[in-house]
Structures are given as C-alpha cells and as structure tokens.
Design an enzyme around this catalytic site. Structure first.
Site, PDB file in Angstrom:
ATOM      1  N   GLY A  20       0.852  -1.203   0.000  1.00  0.00           N
ATOM      2  CA  GLY A  20       0.000   0.000   0.000  1.00  0.00           C
ATOM      3  C   GLY A  20       0.880   1.243   0.000  1.00  0.00           C
ATOM      4  N   ALA A  21       2.075   1.096  -0.599  1.00  0.00           N
ATOM      5  CA  ALA A  21       3.107   2.128  -0.486  1.00  0.00           C
ATOM      6  C   ALA A  21       2.825   3.381  -1.307  1.00  0.00           C
ATOM      7  CB  ALA A  21       4.460   1.544  -0.891  1.00  0.00           C
ATOM      8  N   ALA A  22       1.854   3.312  -2.241  1.00  0.00           N
ATOM      9  CA  ALA A  22       1.591   4.504  -3.057  1.00  0.00           C
ATOM     10  C   ALA A  22       0.505   5.386  -2.448  1.00  0.00           C
ATOM     11  CB  ALA A  22       1.191   4.087  -4.477  1.00  0.00           C
ATOM     12  N   GLY A  26       1.529   5.392   2.918  1.00  0.00           N
ATOM     13  CA  GLY A  26       2.625   4.651   2.292  1.00  0.00           C
ATOM     14  C   GLY A  26       3.692   5.576   1.722  1.00  0.00           C
ATOM     15  N   ARG A 108     -11.140   6.458   5.877  1.00  0.00           N
ATOM     16  CA  ARG A 108     -12.501   6.943   6.153  1.00  0.00           C
ATOM     17  C   ARG A 108     -12.839   8.220   5.395  1.00  0.00           C
ATOM     18  NH1 ARG A 108     -14.040   8.032  12.147  1.00  0.00           N
ATOM     19  NH2 ARG A 108     -11.826   8.350  12.668  1.00  0.00           N
ATOM     20  N   ARG A 114     -14.538   3.737  11.835  1.00  0.00           N
ATOM     21  CA  ARG A 114     -13.516   2.812  11.309  1.00  0.00           C
ATOM     22  C   ARG A 114     -14.126   1.451  10.963  1.00  0.00           C
ATOM     23  NH1 ARG A 114     -11.217   5.658  15.327  1.00  0.00           N
ATOM     24  NH2 ARG A 114      -9.280   6.809  14.991  1.00  0.00           N
ATOM     25  N   ASN A 148      -7.142   0.155   8.801  1.00  0.00           N
ATOM     26  CA  ASN A 148      -8.290   0.122   9.712  1.00  0.00           C
ATOM     27  C   ASN A 148      -9.416  -0.779   9.229  1.00  0.00           C
ATOM     28  OD1 ASN A 148      -7.970   1.726  12.064  1.00  0.00           O
ATOM     29  ND2 ASN A 148      -7.833   3.551  10.755  1.00  0.00           N
ATOM     30  N   ASP A 185      -2.110   7.188  18.520  1.00  0.00           N
ATOM     31  CA  ASP A 185      -2.850   7.603  19.712  1.00  0.00           C
ATOM     32  C   ASP A 185      -1.888   8.107  20.792  1.00  0.00           C
ATOM     33  OD1 ASP A 185      -5.240   6.703  18.499  1.00  0.00           O
ATOM     34  OD2 ASP A 185      -4.767   4.657  19.093  1.00  0.00           O
ATOM     35  N   HIS A 218      -7.841   0.675  18.947  1.00  0.00           N
ATOM     36  CA  HIS A 218      -7.647   1.900  18.153  1.00  0.00           C
ATOM     37  C   HIS A 218      -8.957   2.324  17.496  1.00  0.00           C
ATOM     38  CE1 HIS A 218      -5.836   4.944  15.662  1.00  0.00           C
ATOM     39  NE2 HIS A 218      -6.312   4.361  14.570  1.00  0.00           N
ATOM     40  N   MET A 269       0.374   9.964  10.887  1.00  0.00           N
ATOM     41  CA  MET A 269       0.478   8.499  10.956  1.00  0.00           C
ATOM     42  C   MET A 269       1.855   8.040  10.475  1.00  0.00           C
ATOM     43  SD  MET A 269      -0.723   5.612  11.781  1.00  0.00           S
ATOM     44  CE  MET A 269       0.778   4.681  11.890  1.00  0.00           C
TER      45      MET A 269
HETATM   46  P1  NAD Z   1      -4.867   5.707   0.783  1.00  0.00           P
HETATM   47  O1  NAD Z   1      -6.158   5.446   0.074  1.00  0.00           O
HETATM   48  O2  NAD Z   1      -4.203   7.010   0.539  1.00  0.00           O
HETATM   49  O3  NAD Z   1      -3.826   4.555   0.464  1.00  0.00           O
HETATM   50  C1  NAD Z   1      -4.132   3.202   0.499  1.00  0.00           C
HETATM   51  C2  NAD Z   1      -3.292   2.517  -0.558  1.00  0.00           C
HETATM   52  O4  NAD Z   1      -3.545   1.127  -0.477  1.00  0.00           O
HETATM   53  C3  NAD Z   1      -3.636   2.945  -2.000  1.00  0.00           C
HETATM   54  O5  NAD Z   1      -2.468   3.370  -2.674  1.00  0.00           O
HETATM   55  C4  NAD Z   1      -4.217   1.688  -2.631  1.00  0.00           C
HETATM   56  O6  NAD Z   1      -3.928   1.575  -4.019  1.00  0.00           O
HETATM   57  C5  NAD Z   1      -3.512   0.626  -1.806  1.00  0.00           C
HETATM   58  N1  NAD Z   1      -4.153  -0.694  -1.846  1.00  0.00           N
HETATM   59  C6  NAD Z   1      -5.455  -1.013  -1.854  1.00  0.00           C
HETATM   60  N2  NAD Z   1      -5.610  -2.352  -1.899  1.00  0.00           N
HETATM   61  C7  NAD Z   1      -4.369  -2.887  -1.901  1.00  0.00           C
HETATM   62  C8  NAD Z   1      -3.854  -4.209  -1.948  1.00  0.00           C
HETATM   63  N3  NAD Z   1      -4.650  -5.270  -1.979  1.00  0.00           N
HETATM   64  N4  NAD Z   1      -2.521  -4.355  -1.934  1.00  0.00           N
HETATM   65  C9  NAD Z   1      -1.691  -3.301  -1.915  1.00  0.00           C
HETATM   66  N5  NAD Z   1      -2.104  -2.027  -1.886  1.00  0.00           N
HETATM   67  C10 NAD Z   1      -3.432  -1.827  -1.880  1.00  0.00           C
HETATM   68  O7  NAD Z   1      -5.158   5.519   2.358  1.00  0.00           O
HETATM   69  P2  NAD Z   1      -4.239   5.992   3.580  1.00  0.00           P
HETATM   70  O8  NAD Z   1      -4.645   7.346   3.993  1.00  0.00           O
HETATM   71  O9  NAD Z   1      -2.822   5.727   3.254  1.00  0.00           O
HETATM   72  O10 NAD Z   1      -4.758   4.980   4.724  1.00  0.00           O
HETATM   73  C11 NAD Z   1      -4.548   3.600   4.619  1.00  0.00           C
HETATM   74  C12 NAD Z   1      -5.194   2.852   5.767  1.00  0.00           C
HETATM   75  O11 NAD Z   1      -4.583   3.215   7.014  1.00  0.00           O
HETATM   76  C13 NAD Z   1      -6.678   3.146   5.949  1.00  0.00           C
HETATM   77  O12 NAD Z   1      -7.370   1.954   6.229  1.00  0.00           O
HETATM   78  C14 NAD Z   1      -6.718   4.060   7.167  1.00  0.00           C
HETATM   79  O13 NAD Z   1      -7.937   4.007   7.849  1.00  0.00           O
HETATM   80  C15 NAD Z   1      -5.591   3.507   7.988  1.00  0.00           C
HETATM   81  N6  NAD Z   1      -5.031   4.393   9.010  1.00  0.00           N
HETATM   82  C16 NAD Z   1      -4.646   3.831  10.189  1.00  0.00           C
HETATM   83  C17 NAD Z   1      -4.083   4.608  11.177  1.00  0.00           C
HETATM   84  C18 NAD Z   1      -3.649   3.985  12.467  1.00  0.00           C
HETATM   85  O14 NAD Z   1      -3.444   4.722  13.439  1.00  0.00           O
HETATM   86  N7  NAD Z   1      -3.454   2.688  12.555  1.00  0.00           N
HETATM   87  C19 NAD Z   1      -3.903   5.978  10.965  1.00  0.00           C
HETATM   88  C20 NAD Z   1      -4.303   6.514   9.761  1.00  0.00           C
HETATM   89  C21 NAD Z   1      -4.871   5.714   8.779  1.00  0.00           C
HETATM   90  C1  LMR Z   2      -6.591   7.865  12.909  1.00  0.00           C
HETATM   91  O1  LMR Z   2      -6.694   7.626  14.107  1.00  0.00           O
HETATM   92  O2  LMR Z   2      -6.318   8.999  12.472  1.00  0.00           O
HETATM   93  C2  LMR Z   2      -6.772   6.741  11.924  1.00  0.00           C
HETATM   94  O3  LMR Z   2      -7.242   5.593  12.545  1.00  0.00           O
HETATM   95  C3  LMR Z   2      -7.591   7.117  10.722  1.00  0.00           C
HETATM   96  C4  LMR Z   2      -9.040   7.358  11.035  1.00  0.00           C
HETATM   97  O4  LMR Z   2      -9.879   6.819  10.314  1.00  0.00           O
HETATM   98  O5  LMR Z   2      -9.342   8.097  11.967  1.00  0.00           O
END
Ligand code: NAD
Ligand code: LMR
Length: 376
Positions: A20-22, A26, A108, A114, A148, A185, A218, A269
């Site tokens: 999901g690096a793009a 990522g 989201r 979430r 998430n 958090d 979370h 993040m």
């Molecule tokens: P984003 O949409 O910008 O990036 C997600 C990436 O995942 C995209 O580039 C997409 O092409 C890729 N992707 C989708 N399916 C895939 C697969 N099967 N294999 C590889 N790549 C795939 O989203 P984001 O803002 O980077 O957030 C990503 C996730 O992280 C979300 O679920 C978000 O809720 C979560 N998040 C978690 C936290 C935390 O505290 N744990 C904080 C922020 C966001």
């Molecule tokens: C956060 O805490 O910012 C992440 O879990 C992304 C979200 O959906 O709030």
C-alpha cells in the site's frame, strides 16, 4: 539505459516491505524511511555491508507506485528501493522480508467510523495474509498492520494464518510478531497534553514532553489514554482530563473532518509509524536485543494459551479480551512479556468508567475479525 530500480539484494540486507506504499501513509512513510533511517554505521566496511537496508514498495495502483519509486530512487541515501505491483507480482516484494508494513486499504470519509471500513479492508487483509503465508518465513517475519479497523484486522490476519495456513504457521508463534500500530494515539496524547500543560509559545518542543501510555484498541472508546501515568497528571483538573481523553479518542475524526472527503491522517500516521519502524530496525539489525513499546497483539496462541509472560495475569483484568494494546517487551522472537501492572496503576476513572466501556466494544471487534477469518 534503464535505471536500476530493482537491484539484486546484497547479502545480509534487512528488507522491509510496504504494502500500500503509493497511498497517503505509504508515500510519506516510505519517504521517512528512505531519508531518515539512521543506524550506526560501523567503521569497517564488512560490518557496514551487514547493515544495508532495502525498501520493497508494493501497491495495486501500478501507475502510482511506478511514480513513487522512480521519485524516491533519486534520493541520495544508502537505503535501496524496489518497485512492485500486480504487474510484477507481490512475490519478489515479500520474499526475504524481515518486516512487512501494511497501510493498504480504504481510509474513512466524513460520517464513517472505522468499523465501516471492515468489509472492504478485511478482504484486502485476507489476500495479503495469503501472500505473506506463501512468500514470507513465518518463523521470523514481523508484520505491522496500520490499515483500519486495526481492532478487527489484526484478528483477521492472525486467525487466517492459524486456520487457513496451518501447514506453514504451525509452531511458528507468528501471533507474537503480528502487531497493530496504535502509536498515533500515543503521539496525539503526548501532543495534546503538552498543549494543555505547557505555555503554547514554547518552541521547539523539548524531548522531555510527558509520555502517556495508550492501551486497549484503536477506535473511539476502545482507545484508553492513561493520563494518570503522566508526570503532569496532578496538575490537570477534571475538565482538562475529560477534554484530553475525548480528544485522543476522537483525534482521528478531527483529521477526517478537516480533510473533508480527501481521506484521514497520513502525515501524523507516517511520523508515528516511522517511530515504531525505527525501533524494529534497531532490533532486526541486532543493534539492541529487545525493544519496548505499545502495540495491539494477540494475547493467546492458536491453542488458547497466553503467548508471553504477564499475559496470564493481564487476561482476567481485561475480561479475557483476546487482543489488546499494552506496554510490552519485544525481542527477535516477538512479544516476550507485557506490563500487566499498568492496569493496577490506573486511576478510578480509568478503571471504573473507561475500561468497562472499552472492553465490550473491543471484544466485539475482535470477534468480527476472527469470525470473518474463519468463515471466508
Ligand atoms: P490511501 O487510500 O491514501 O492509500 C491506500 C493505498 O492502499 C492505496 O495506494 C491503494 O492503491 C492501496 N491498496 C489497496 N488495496 C491494496 C492491496 N490489496 N494491496 C496493496 N495495496 C493496496 O489511504 P491511507 O490514507 O494511506 O490509509 C490507509 C489505511 O490506514 C486506511 O485503512 C486508514 O484508515 C488507515 N489508518 C490507520 C491509522 C492507524 O493509526 N493505525 C492511521 C491513519 C490511517
Ligand atoms: C486515525 O486515528 O487517524 C486513523 O485511525 C484514521 C481514522 O480513520 O481516523
């Protein structure tokens, strides 16, 4: 002449894969890792070669990942980098990885919680779990799950490996090395507490900012910031405490609302994720023999036994919730002990008001993830 974007790995390379690096997280996390991963360079060059770090970046969005990797590959740091997409296959990305970081999945939009991401992201997590089972060494690899809902997706991966990939996961204790990333958090708790307790004009912030452990899960009320453990606790009045707890529990919503449909936290993040990854790199390079931190992990193995020291004491204190974030010690084998005492050190509000709200919600999310893994 084509540029060497997928160089052959040097021996003794520490390989880190980002799936999901793009995406928003990522890209920012990859930039931090490419530019900021500092590890002691030993004076003699043979030893230095042992410390080489390689980033393998994978995304299903092929155009996006091609661009991200081409861009990052021009940065003049010794961390090498390779480009992976469905066109080239995920195998080369995952093979020989010591650490797999997963921010793949939907973020989201305003109005969503979430848990609304579960259906789509659980499918993504299941597919990636199958790939990890196929191409990674489950007796060694560490997996950091950012996507998430963390509360359910960690149980998805752990249960899928136990139930659908028993042949390769048996006796590997893989559950000790699959961690949900809840560091954001902790970063928020520290930041918001600092804003309340220190004069806002004081910059730059000192490294001595008060540290607040955040335990549980979370999402909303499952996030339990323990301000009682901070040195500033005694100076906080009841209203300030209520404000701080709410702000940490709903900090994610603040960002989702501000981004107004363009996603959720990415930069903060990436910062939080970098702090976590940096520690793991130190451990995996052998610079330290153990690290300490707070991650969301399984407290039980596939046979229902506690996976590390202190878990047998922790489980009755948290109504036998099978997954929990708690301060822990991690070695190359995975989590080896947890600080269950922290539950005893909570104040009355944390123990009698917050914990009873956290546990049923967290247990429900764990059940959702575990059931999905077994039934799909
Ligand atoms: P984003 O949409 O910008 O990036 C997600 C990436 O995942 C995209 O580039 C997409 O092409 C890729 N992707 C989708 N399916 C895939 C697969 N099967 N294999 C590889 N790549 C795939 O989203 P984001 O803002 O980077 O957030 C990503 C996730 O992280 C979300 O679920 C978000 O809720 C979560 N998040 C978690 C936290 C935390 O505290 N744990 C904080 C922020 C966001
Ligand atoms: C956060 O805490 O910012 C992440 O879990 C992304 C979200 O959906 O709030």
């Amino acid at each position: 002449m084509p540029h060497p974007i997928n160089p052959a790995l040097q021996p003794n390379t520490l390989k880190i894969s980002i799936l999901g690096a793009a995406g928003g997280i990522g890209q920012s996390l990859s930039l931090l890792l490419k530019t900021q991963l500092h590890f002691p360079l030993k004076t003699n060059s043979t030893q230095r070669d042992k410390n080489h770090i390689h980033l393998a970046l994978y995304d299903v969005n092929e155009d996006a990942i091609n661009g991200v990797v081409a861009d990052l590959s021009h940065i003049d740091t010794p961390v090498s980098i390779s480009n992976h997409s469905p066109a080239t296959g995920i195998k080369d990305c995952l093979m020989n990885s010591s650490l797999v970081i997963i921010p793949a999945g939907m973020p989201r939009k305003p109005g969503m919680n979430r848990e609304d991401l579960f259906n789509i992201n659980a499918k993504i997590m299941s597919n990636l779990t199958d790939d990890i089972a196929k191409y990674c060494d489950l007796s060694k690899v560490f997996v950091l799950i950012i996507s998430n809902p963390v509360n359910s997706l960690v149980p998805v991966m752990v249960n899928r490996l136990w139930h659908k990939h028993q042949d390769v996961s048996k006796n590997t204790h893989i559950e000790r090395r699959i961690m949900g990333v809840t560091k954001l958090d902790i970063v928020r708790a520290k930041t918001f507490l600092h804003e309340v307790t220190i004069d806002a004009d004081i910059t730059p912030r000192s490294n001595d900012m008060p540290d607040v452990p955040v335990i549980g899960g979370h999402s909303g009320e499952t996030i339990m910031p323990l301000f009682s453990q901070s040195r500033s606790y005694k100076s906080l009045d009841k209203d300030q405490l209520a404000y701080l707890i709410h702000r940490v529990q709903y900090g994610g919503d603040e960002v989702v609302k501000a981004k107004n449909g363009l996603g959720s936290a990415t930069l903060s993040m990436a910062h939080a994720g970098f702090k976590v990854v940096n520690k793991f790199v130190s451990l995996l390079l052998g610079n330290v023999s153990e690290i300490h931190g707070i991650c969301y992990v399984s407290l039980l193995d596939s046979e229902g036994h506690p996976t590390a020291m202190g878990m047998e004491k922790l489980l009755p204190l948290i109504d036998n919730c099978a997954f929990f974030s708690i301060p822990m010690t991690i070695t190359k084998k995975g989590v080896t002990s947890v600080d269950y005492d922290i539950v005893d050190r909570m104040d009355d509000h944390e123990r009698n008001e917050m914990l009873p709200l956290c546990l049923p919600k967290l247990k429900k999310s764990v059940e959702t993830g575990s059931k999905f893994a077994i039934e799909n």
